[in-house]
Design an enzyme around this catalytic site. Structure first.
Site, mmCIF file in Angstrom:
data_model
loop_
_atom_site.group_PDB
_atom_site.id
_atom_site.type_symbol
_atom_site.label_atom_id
_atom_site.label_comp_id
_atom_site.label_asym_id
_atom_site.label_seq_id
_atom_site.Cartn_x
_atom_site.Cartn_y
_atom_site.Cartn_z
ATOM 1 N N CYS A 222 -16.170 31.636 31.315
ATOM 2 C CA CYS A 222 -17.062 31.658 30.172
ATOM 3 C C CYS A 222 -17.650 30.274 29.932
ATOM 4 O O CYS A 222 -16.974 29.272 30.009
ATOM 5 C CB CYS A 222 -16.376 32.200 28.929
ATOM 6 S SG CYS A 222 -14.964 31.239 28.403
ATOM 7 N N CYS B 198 -9.830 25.183 23.716
ATOM 8 C CA CYS B 198 -8.831 25.326 24.784
ATOM 9 C C CYS B 198 -9.221 24.353 25.909
ATOM 10 O O CYS B 198 -10.360 24.382 26.384
ATOM 11 C CB CYS B 198 -8.805 26.750 25.317
ATOM 12 S SG CYS B 198 -8.528 27.965 24.011
ATOM 13 N N CYS C 57 -17.838 27.539 21.335
ATOM 14 C CA CYS C 57 -16.589 28.041 20.765
ATOM 15 C C CYS C 57 -15.857 26.870 20.126
ATOM 16 O O CYS C 57 -15.844 25.770 20.681
ATOM 17 C CB CYS C 57 -15.717 28.670 21.851
ATOM 18 S SG CYS C 57 -14.186 29.368 21.189
ATOM 19 N N GLU D 227 -24.681 33.707 27.010
ATOM 20 C CA GLU D 227 -24.661 34.377 28.296
ATOM 21 C C GLU D 227 -23.870 35.680 28.253
ATOM 22 O O GLU D 227 -23.001 35.863 27.409
ATOM 23 C CB GLU D 227 -24.072 33.448 29.360
ATOM 24 C CG GLU D 227 -22.721 32.889 28.963
ATOM 25 C CD GLU D 227 -22.275 31.745 29.860
ATOM 26 O OE1 GLU D 227 -23.115 30.957 30.311
ATOM 27 O OE2 GLU D 227 -21.071 31.654 30.100
ATOM 28 N N CYS E 42 -11.058 25.350 29.359
ATOM 29 C CA CYS E 42 -12.198 26.256 29.316
ATOM 30 C C CYS E 42 -13.504 25.489 29.135
ATOM 31 O O CYS E 42 -13.603 24.583 28.309
ATOM 32 C CB CYS E 42 -11.993 27.226 28.155
ATOM 33 S SG CYS E 42 -13.483 28.050 27.602
ATOM 34 N N CYS F 276 -19.610 41.896 29.873
ATOM 35 C CA CYS F 276 -18.859 40.881 29.132
ATOM 36 C C CYS F 276 -19.857 40.160 28.239
ATOM 37 O O CYS F 276 -20.836 39.604 28.732
ATOM 38 C CB CYS F 276 -18.216 39.930 30.143
ATOM 39 S SG CYS F 276 -17.356 38.567 29.373
HETATM 40 S S1 SF4 Z 1 -10.827 30.050 26.233
HETATM 41 FE FE1 SF4 Z 1 -12.771 29.026 25.720
HETATM 42 S S2 SF4 Z 1 -14.097 30.605 24.798
HETATM 43 FE FE2 SF4 Z 1 -11.971 31.387 24.814
HETATM 44 S S3 SF4 Z 1 -11.154 30.773 22.798
HETATM 45 FE FE3 SF4 Z 1 -10.581 29.117 24.193
HETATM 46 S S4 SF4 Z 1 -12.254 27.631 24.018
HETATM 47 FE FE4 SF4 Z 1 -12.988 29.557 23.134
#
Ligand code: SF4
Length: 369
Positions: free
Chosen positions: A362, A132, A128, A108, A135, A121
């Site tokens: 995201c 985290c 990913c 996206e 997220c 963006c």
């Molecule tokens: S915030 Fe989300 S997209 Fe960004 S590095 Fe951490 S897990 Fe990956």
């Protein structure tokens, strides 16, 4: 968390798309054209179509003879991705696009129009691997790296959308790029740096967007930050710090176990020294987790010591993912946090959060798939 995991993350790991014009630098492009038995000058002619006229369909490149269009179409323009959906909000000035790559992978990008600029963006990976916990993208793990062309083509499509007046406010120009979509850009290092070069080189080698208007973000892969500094680019580095202490950061940003805060800030200082650019520190403010006054003081002190005046803190009110226990801090807490960081001599502001109503943290759109 209760978000149903997206199709994209359930999919088997698949490969990169076939070679595309945007994967190639000037030399590679000329070599590819020669391989096809075409005269060298066609290489720049085709690149001017792609980067200058934002044309990705060889059939529409009417300054080329029909047999050439067909040949280069097959060899250099494999279908990269198609639009699954556009979602608009902020009175049409924000538009999020969900793409499906050739192998079914979802990714996206978000186009945001402001009075003085238009910012895209972009995603550098599908999913990913940085995990985290707050997220949406991080919950599903890494699907695969995006190819250089898949990154670059997000920019071409947005530049064309701006030119053609598809975003509220009439025709305009795409001016800024931030690598803050899905993925950790520095974990896909070579392709991201190649994409930065295509985005910033003038036509026929790229779109000619100023390096100063490009932001590359990272969770703090210290060796890769140093390597990026040695590329002699003047893009802005944005480090997602989210807390100044290792104890909490080890859980908020698990890669901190490998490269702790001090190492990340050392690398950031090296980047500031080499590039002459101010480093941006991203801080997602999360209620009762990292929003305490003492953490603001510590953040200001550590940043001032490491980076002096070459730093700016962006506080980002957390955009909660559906069903998550993580939430944004109350406004008075946020204001106090910002005040205390500023009091340490470190400029700190709250970032405008666009796209909340379309789930623009995201990965959220892909997560809803
Ligand atoms: S915030 Fe989300 S997209 Fe960004 S590095 Fe951490 S897990 Fe990956």
């Amino acid at each position: 968390m209760t978000v149903s995991l997206p199709l994209v993350f359930d999919a088997p790991r698949r490969g990169m798309p076939p070679r595309h014009l945007a994967d190639l630098d000037a030399e590679g492009r000329r070599a590819a054209i020669e391989e096809l038995g075409l005269p060298k000058f066609r290489a720049d002619q085709i690149a001017r179509q792609y980067y200058g006229r934002l044309q990705a369909d060889p059939a529409q490149m009417t300054d080329l003879p029909a047999p050439v269009r067909e040949k280069i179409g097959e060899a250099l323009f494999p279908p990269l991705m198609s639009v699954v959906k556009h979602v608009a909000c902020d009175a049409g000035e924000t538009r999020k696009t969900l793409w499906r790559a050739g192998d079914g992978t979802l990714l996206e990008s978000v186009l945001m129009r402001y009075p003085d600029r238009a910012t895209l963006c972009i995603s550098s990976q599908a999913g990913c691997g940085m995990a985290c916990p707050f997220c949406a993208t991080g919950q599903g793990g890494l699907n695969r790296n995006l190819s250089t062309a898949e990154i670059v083509d997000q920019v071409r499509a947005a530049a064309a959308a701006m030119r053609d007046g598809e975003v509220a406010g009439g025709p305009g120009r795409l001016s800024n790029i931030v690598f803050m979509g899905m993925g950790e850009p520095l974990a896909n290092y070579k392709r991201v740096v190649a994409a930065v070069r295509r985005i910033t080189s003038p036509p026929p080698d790229g779109f000619g967007i100023s390096q100063r208007n490009v932001v590359v973000s990272t969770v703090g892969l210290a060796p890769a930050i140093r390597k990026l500094a040695d590329e002699d680019l003047s893009v802005t580095l944005a480090v997602s710090l989210h807390t100044p202490d290792d104890e909490l950061r080890d859980t908020l940003v698990p890669v901190n176990n490998r490269w702790p805060v001090a190492e990340v800030l050392d690398a950031a200082r090296y980047y500031a020294d080499k590039s002459g650019r101010r480093v941006s520190i991203e801080y997602a403010l999360i209620r009762d987790i990292n929003d305490q006054g003492w953490r603001a003081d510590m953040l200001g002190q550590k940043l001032h010591k490491a980076l002096g005046s070459r730093v700016h803190v962006n506080v980002i009110p957390l955009n909660p993912t559906p069903g998550s226990k993580w939430d944004a801090s109350p406004k008075p807490v946020e204001a106090e946090f910002v005040r205390r960081v500023n009091a340490q001599g470190v400029p700190c502001t709250v970032r405008d959060t666009r796209g909340q109503e379309i789930a623009a943290a995201c990965g959220q759109l892909a997560a809803e798939g």
